[in-house]
Scaffold this active site. Structure first.
Site, PDB file in Angstrom:
ATOM      1  N   LYS A  42       0.712  -1.259  -0.023  1.00  0.00           N
ATOM      2  CA  LYS A  42       0.201   0.045   0.117  1.00  0.00           C
ATOM      3  C   LYS A  42       0.690   1.314   0.253  1.00  0.00           C
ATOM      4  CE  LYS A  42      -3.982  -1.884  -0.193  1.00  0.00           C
ATOM      5  NZ  LYS A  42      -4.800  -1.603  -1.456  1.00  0.00           N
ATOM      6  N   SER A  88      -2.618 -12.638   3.454  1.00  0.00           N
ATOM      7  CA  SER A  88      -3.060 -12.691   2.082  1.00  0.00           C
ATOM      8  C   SER A  88      -1.947 -13.387   1.301  1.00  0.00           C
ATOM      9  CB  SER A  88      -3.321 -11.298   1.806  1.00  0.00           C
ATOM     10  OG  SER A  88      -2.243 -10.784   1.309  1.00  0.00           O
TER      11      SER A  88
HETATM   12  C1  LIG Z   1      -2.568  -7.673   3.025  1.00  0.00           C
HETATM   13  C2  LIG Z   1      -3.238  -7.282   1.924  1.00  0.00           C
HETATM   14  N1  LIG Z   1      -3.271  -8.185   0.781  1.00  0.00           N
HETATM   15  C3  LIG Z   1      -3.770  -7.766  -0.422  1.00  0.00           C
HETATM   16  C4  LIG Z   1      -4.391  -6.713  -0.606  1.00  0.00           C
HETATM   17  C5  LIG Z   1      -5.155  -6.325  -1.712  1.00  0.00           C
HETATM   18  O1  LIG Z   1      -4.696  -5.438  -2.675  1.00  0.00           O
HETATM   19  P1  LIG Z   1      -5.578  -4.551  -3.468  1.00  0.00           P
HETATM   20  O2  LIG Z   1      -6.307  -3.471  -2.798  1.00  0.00           O
HETATM   21  O3  LIG Z   1      -4.544  -3.885  -4.552  1.00  0.00           O
HETATM   22  O4  LIG Z   1      -6.721  -5.361  -4.323  1.00  0.00           O
HETATM   23  C6  LIG Z   1      -4.451  -5.723   0.352  1.00  0.00           C
HETATM   24  C7  LIG Z   1      -5.131  -4.483   0.203  1.00  0.00           C
HETATM   25  O5  LIG Z   1      -6.181  -4.212   0.675  1.00  0.00           O
HETATM   26  C8  LIG Z   1      -3.729  -6.155   1.577  1.00  0.00           C
HETATM   27  O6  LIG Z   1      -3.883  -5.062   2.884  1.00  0.00           O
END
Ligand SMILES: Cc1ncc(COP(=O)(O)O)c(C=O)c1O
Length: 312
Positions: free
Chosen positions: A43, A256
């Site tokens: 981010k 994630s």
């Molecule tokens: C830990 C984590 N993984 C994946 C994502 C997903 O990314 P995006 O917002 O670009 O879809 C986020 C974003 O919110 C995240 O904080």
């Protein structure tokens, strides 16, 4: 000596090959480690880009308040970039975020405004939008702001292609959709055959940073017709994925990242050969106090049989 500003340390993250995890020597797995960014997540890229654009467009000047709805990573990125670039950061968050997140925000000196857990990130967005009506207050609006995906088009996608020029499958988590849309577009421009696969939590499962579309909110920056498929992952599989990453590769990935690995491994078993590139959005420091590493997980067989793959 050339001195870097903290803002210049965003991006240029490492790409590693996961040699011990591929089920087939002809299928190569690569992961881009976004935990290497200054606040430890992907981010930092989008917040930096959205703030620089808002400055360029004359929407904000230092001293203003920048507000965002977030369940963690975007909030911490905004707190850091706000500090570094002279903005007050205000984060609207549901109460069920991990305890490390408000602690980090307090260290950075950001304001936190809480909304009930049931309101979720979409409820937080509504509150943030109302607050942004105040003078000298600007909402980044990552779910709607095209500069979110654009940051990934310009940076994440280009960096990935430098390290792995031929990509058959690209797998990333779906939160706002920024990573998938921006990076995916860049990769498909280089090779239209690259398949872009989204990783989504199974409805009713919580995966930090990821979002189920089953709740009815489709982020405006996300164009579902652009994706080639999505894999729904349960929390147990994501946790197991994060443990596997540590055990086999020594990589300390967040929840994630575990979900993305789980999805990519399903793919790796289905294709005879090729390169699979994943984005690991953060590392696991924030999750140390959770039961990510200690909880008893349901048996793999019981869960895996239920994972859903949806193709367009
Ligand atoms: C830990 C984590 N993984 C994946 C994502 C997903 O990314 P995006 O917002 O670009 O879809 C986020 C974003 O919110 C995240 O904080």
């Amino acid at each position: 000596m050339h001195h870097l500003h903290i803002i210049h340390t965003v991006g240029q993250t490492p790409m590693v090959e996961l040699r011990h995890l591929s089920p087939n020597p002809d299928v190569r797995l690569y992961a881009k480690l976004e935990g290497w960014n200054p606040t430890g997540s992907v981010k930092d890229r989008i917040v930096k880009h959205m703030i620089q654009h808002a400055e360029r467009d004359g929407l904000i000047v230092p001293g203003d308040t920048v507000i965002e709805a977030s369940t963690g990573n975007t909030g911490i990125a905004l707190a850091m970039i706000g500090r570094a670039m002279g903005y007050h950061a205000r984060i609207v968050m549901p109460e069920n975020v991990y305890p490390e997140i408000p602690r980090a925000l307090a260290v950075y000196g950001a304001d936190v405004h809480w909304v009930p857990s049931e309101a979720g990130v979409t409820g937080a967005m509504d509150v943030a939008r109302k607050m942004a009506a105040d003078e000298r207050t600007f909402m980044l609006d990552q779910f709607c702001n095209p500069h979110n995906a654009r940051a990934h088009y310009i940076w994440t996608g280009a960096e990935i292609l430098e390290d792995v020029p031929e990509i058959d499958v690209f797998v990333a988590g779906l939160g706002t959709g920024g990573t998938l849309m921006g990076t995916g577009q860049r990769l498909k421009e280089a090779n239209p055959a690259t398949r872009v696969i989204a990783v989504e939590p199974h409805p009713g499962n919580q995966l930090q940073g990821l979002k189920s579309l089953a709740d009815g909110f489709i982020p405006p920056i996300l164009d579902l017709s652009f994706l080639d498929g999505k894999i729904l992952v349960r929390s147990g599989s994501a946790f197991r994925g994060a443990r596997l990453l540590m055990q086999r590769e020594g990589i300390f990935g967040g929840v994630s990242s575990g979900a993305v690995l789980h999805a990519a491994l399903q793919f790796a078993e289905r294709i005879p050969k090729g390169n699979i590139v994943m984005v690991f959005a953060d590392s696991a420091w924030k999750y140390l106090e959770t039961n990510l590493w200690s909880r008893e997980l349901p048996s793999e067989e019981a869960e895996e049989a239920m994972d859903d793959i949806i193709w367009w």
